[in-house]
Scaffold this active site. Structure first.
Site, PDB file in Angstrom:
ATOM      1  N   HIS A 138      -8.299   1.106  -7.022  1.00  0.00           N
ATOM      2  CA  HIS A 138      -7.476   0.176  -5.831  1.00  0.00           C
ATOM      3  C   HIS A 138      -6.095   0.742  -5.789  1.00  0.00           C
ATOM      4  CE1 HIS A 138     -10.763  -2.074  -4.762  1.00  0.00           C
ATOM      5  NE2 HIS A 138     -11.453  -2.039  -6.256  1.00  0.00           N
ATOM      6  N   TYR A 188       0.877  -1.298  -0.111  1.00  0.00           N
ATOM      7  CA  TYR A 188      -0.015  -0.073  -0.134  1.00  0.00           C
ATOM      8  C   TYR A 188       0.879   1.227  -0.094  1.00  0.00           C
ATOM      9  CZ  TYR A 188      -3.849  -3.033   0.818  1.00  0.00           C
ATOM     10  OH  TYR A 188      -4.750  -4.271   0.707  1.00  0.00           O
TER      11      TYR A 188
END
Ligand code: DQA
Length: 151
Positions: A104, A27
């Protein structure tokens, strides 16, 4: 300057409040406020106004989607894990009927099998994934084109 038709709601779902505590390899190590700061600057460059929302409650996410057409002209949705199974959120996005892009940070098509499924299929203009924060910039550009607000 903010004019009508250029307000983009950016919705983050479950576990985004702790984005900076999630695997940085996956991430990127940014906090949600850093991510929102970048998105806000890109939006301003494109003549848009970004408004932000995050919750860990699926019901609150649905209720925000009920109200979003009063506040915004388009939406960027990163619903986290809900993206892969929450038909309730998909139904609410359908009712909101705003031009929307699913984003995403990570490569959801290249990870676990269950992450390949998206409940937003057929409801969004595009699904952008695996590009980190830059994916949001791409989504804003796509929405600027769609809303006719691109410079
Ligand atoms: C995510 C991908 C989802 O599979 C995961 O559950 C998340 C984050 C992303 O931005 O990469 O919480 O939406």
């Amino acid at each position: 300057m903010t004019t009508a038709h250029n307000r983009v709601a950016v919705l983050h779902g479950v576990n985004f409040d702790i984005l900076d505590r999630r695997d940085p390899e996956v991430y990127g190590g940014l906090s949600l406020s850093e991510l929102e700061g970048r998105i806000g600057s890109w939006a301003r460059e494109l003549g848009q106004e970004a408004i932000f929302f995050q919750t860990n409650s699926e019901g609150e996410f649905v209720e925000y989607l009920h109200r979003v057409p009063e506040m915004a002209d388009a939406a960027i949705v990163n619903a986290g894990a809900w993206s892969h199974y929450s038909r309730a959120i998909a139904d609410a996005l359908d009712v909101a009927a705003l031009p929307s892009v699913e984003v995403h940070l990570s490569d959801v098509e290249g990870r676990d099998e269950w992450r390949k499924v998206s409940v937003f299929d057929g409801l969004v203009l595009a699904k952008i994934f695996g590009k980190g924060p830059d994916g949001y910039r791409e989504a804003l550009e796509l929405l600027a084109d769609k809303l006719g607000t691109s410079a």
